[in-house]
Design an enzyme around this catalytic site. Structure first.
Site, PDB file in Angstrom:
ATOM      1  N   SER A  98       0.865  -1.189   0.000  1.00 30.08           N
ATOM      2  CA  SER A  98       0.000   0.000   0.000  1.00 30.08           C
ATOM      3  C   SER A  98       0.898   1.235   0.000  1.00 30.08           C
ATOM      4  CB  SER A  98      -0.881   0.004   1.245  1.00 30.08           C
ATOM      5  OG  SER A  98      -0.068   0.191   2.397  1.00 30.08           O
ATOM      6  N   ASP A 107      -0.837  -1.655  -4.142  1.00 27.79           N
ATOM      7  CA  ASP A 107      -2.201  -1.924  -3.686  1.00 27.79           C
ATOM      8  C   ASP A 107      -2.938  -0.589  -3.477  1.00 27.79           C
ATOM      9  OD1 ASP A 107      -4.283  -3.571  -2.778  1.00 27.79           O
ATOM     10  OD2 ASP A 107      -3.592  -3.522  -0.698  1.00 27.79           O
ATOM     11  N   HIS A 151     -12.779  -4.767   3.604  1.00 25.97           N
ATOM     12  CA  HIS A 151     -11.468  -4.857   4.252  1.00 25.97           C
ATOM     13  C   HIS A 151     -11.593  -5.009   5.774  1.00 25.97           C
ATOM     14  CE1 HIS A 151     -10.326  -2.720   0.430  1.00 25.97           C
ATOM     15  NE2 HIS A 151      -9.461  -3.717   0.454  1.00 25.97           N
ATOM     16  N   ALA A 163     -10.318 -10.285   1.275  1.00 29.29           N
ATOM     17  CA  ALA A 163     -10.555 -11.735   1.200  1.00 29.29           C
ATOM     18  C   ALA A 163      -9.949 -12.524   2.358  1.00 29.29           C
ATOM     19  CB  ALA A 163     -10.027 -12.263  -0.135  1.00 29.29           C
TER      20      ALA A 163
HETATM   21  P1  13P Z   1      -8.244  -8.011   4.027  1.00 26.70           P
HETATM   22  O1  13P Z   1      -8.443  -6.853   4.929  1.00 26.70           O
HETATM   23  O2  13P Z   1      -9.454  -8.885   3.986  1.00 26.70           O
HETATM   24  O3  13P Z   1      -7.007  -8.806   4.317  1.00 26.70           O
HETATM   25  O4  13P Z   1      -8.078  -7.445   2.526  1.00 26.70           O
HETATM   26  C1  13P Z   1      -6.839  -7.002   2.064  1.00 26.70           C
HETATM   27  C2  13P Z   1      -6.934  -6.272   0.775  1.00 26.70           C
HETATM   28  O5  13P Z   1      -7.925  -6.293   0.068  1.00 26.70           O
HETATM   29  C3  13P Z   1      -5.752  -5.509   0.365  1.00 26.70           C
HETATM   30  O6  13P Z   1      -5.979  -4.806  -0.808  1.00 26.70           O
HETATM   31  O1  G3H Z   2      -6.468  -2.749   1.656  1.00 26.88           O
HETATM   32  C1  G3H Z   2      -5.580  -2.201   2.295  1.00 26.88           C
HETATM   33  C2  G3H Z   2      -4.493  -2.973   2.941  1.00 26.88           C
HETATM   34  O2  G3H Z   2      -4.998  -3.755   3.984  1.00 26.88           O
HETATM   35  C3  G3H Z   2      -3.344  -2.088   3.339  1.00 26.88           C
HETATM   36  O3  G3H Z   2      -3.603  -1.326   4.470  1.00 26.88           O
HETATM   37  O4  G3H Z   2      -2.894   1.060   4.062  1.00 26.88           O
HETATM   38  O5  G3H Z   2      -2.894   0.072   6.380  1.00 26.88           O
HETATM   39  O6  G3H Z   2      -1.189  -0.624   4.693  1.00 26.88           O
HETATM   40  P1  G3H Z   2      -2.607  -0.124   4.935  1.00 26.88           P
HETATM   41 ZN    ZN Z   3      -7.977  -4.091  -0.983  1.00 25.66          ZN
END
Ligand code: 13P
Ligand code: G3H
Ligand code: ZN
Length: 310
Positions: free
Chosen positions: A50, A82, A180, A214
């Site tokens: 991310s 991501d 999420h 997921a």
């Molecule tokens: P989770 O929070 O279900 O693990 O999803 C992660 C995700 O979609 C990251 O892009």
């Molecule tokens: O979907 C998001 C991921 O779980 C990443 O989360 O921005 O806290 O790293 P984060």
């Molecule tokens: Zn996601």
């Protein structure tokens, strides 16, 4: 083998009816836990980052650690951005050497989502990088909204083909009932397989679809974490058999972050409970790495079905 894109990985996954795990990484132990599991099971893998994780780990460390995993394992590994929120973040990832980026413009209306996604696709493709986009809204589906509002948040199968054709995106994240984090469902877990099937019908054959949110948030981990002093009552995820079903129905990338956090945190809590005098980071980060490895091995075997496919 250098970092690869998702192109060939997804083609094979679609034909084989399995999915590739896309695991969020933040530090060395997480990268090692994931890639050691994949190496042992000869599984292809997507390491995703991310923008807040890029800030946390810092770009140079991140690139060197991921390249170390590539060198050490020899596996096909994709480095993916991501939830890229804008063009600049996606460009930064492409310029750093990521082989795949997600532009997440799903919060905008259809036309704005198309325009921003198209802009990222043009830049990424000119550098040989593939693009994931998102249509539909993940967040809030489980909030107290009425049925019409819920339905409008799912990906609209009628819009999917137009979106893919106009943007040229290489894969599409769909909203079919996941969200999420650790609290995905209040009642029974439910994925909209009817919506998924309609999306698959509308899109070109073997077009790759992505499932966010997921994590399975397995009850045994929740219980262990809470027994070790954690406070996450009522946490609930997507059952593994539903993920397997999704993989057989067009989903070829399954995103997992929360499960890694839970496995890691549980192991660290247990380690401190067992030995309150522990001040050696190699002890508590070591058990965290082992816990991630075990989680990922299980995920590959039970939910993804990609063992032996590297
Ligand atoms: P989770 O929070 O279900 O693990 O999803 C992660 C995700 O979609 C990251 O892009
Ligand atoms: O979907 C998001 C991921 O779980 C990443 O989360 O921005 O806290 O790293 P984060
Ligand atoms: Zn996601």
């Amino acid at each position: 083998m250098p970092l690869v894109t998702t192109k060939e990985m997804f083609e094979k996954a679609k034909k084989g009816g399995y999915a590739i795990g896309a695991f969020n990484i933040n530090n060395m132990e997480i990268i090692q836990g994931i890639t050691e599991a994949c190496k042992e099971l000869n599984a292809p893998v997507i390491l995703q980052v991310s923008s807040s994780a890029i800030k946390y780990a810092r770009p140079a460390y991140l690139m060197h650690m991921v390249n170390a995993a590539v060198e050490e394992t020899g596996l096909p590994i994709v480095l993916h951005l991501d939830h890229g929120a804008d063009f600049e973040i996606c460009k930064q990832a492409v310029d750093l050497g990521f082989t795949s980026v997600m532009i997440d413009a799903s919060k905008y209306d259809f036309e704005e989502n198309v325009a921003l996604t198209k802009q990222v696709v043009e830049y990424a493709h000119s550098k040989g990088v593939v693009v994931e986009a998102e249509l539909g809204k993940l967040a809030g589906i489980e909030d107290d909204v009425n049925v019409d509002e819920k339905d409008s948040a799912y990906t609209n199968p009628e819009q999917a083909l137009e979106f893919v054709e106009r943007t040229g995106c290489d894969s599409l994240a769909v909203a079919i009932g996941t969200s999420h984090g650790a609290y995905k469902f209040k009642g029974d877990a439910e994925l909209k397989f009817d919506v998924l099937r309609k999306i698959v019908e509308k899109l070109p054959e073997n077009y790759p679809l992505v499932l966010h949110g997921a994590s399975s948030v397995l009850p045994e981990y929740v219980e262990r974490c809470n027994n070790a002093g954690g406070k996450i009552p009522g946490a609930k995820g997507v059952p593994e058999e539903m993920l397997r079903e999704a993989a057989r129905n067009g989903i070829c990338k399954i995103n997992v972050d929360t499960d890694l956090r839970l496995a890691m945190t549980t192991a660290i809590r247990e380690q401190f409970n067992e030995d309150p005098s522990c001040i050696d980071p190699r002890k508590y980060l070591g058990v965290a790495r082992d816990s991630i490895k075990e989680l990922v091995k299980n995920k590959i075997k039970v939910a993804l079905g990609c063992e032996g496919q590297a």
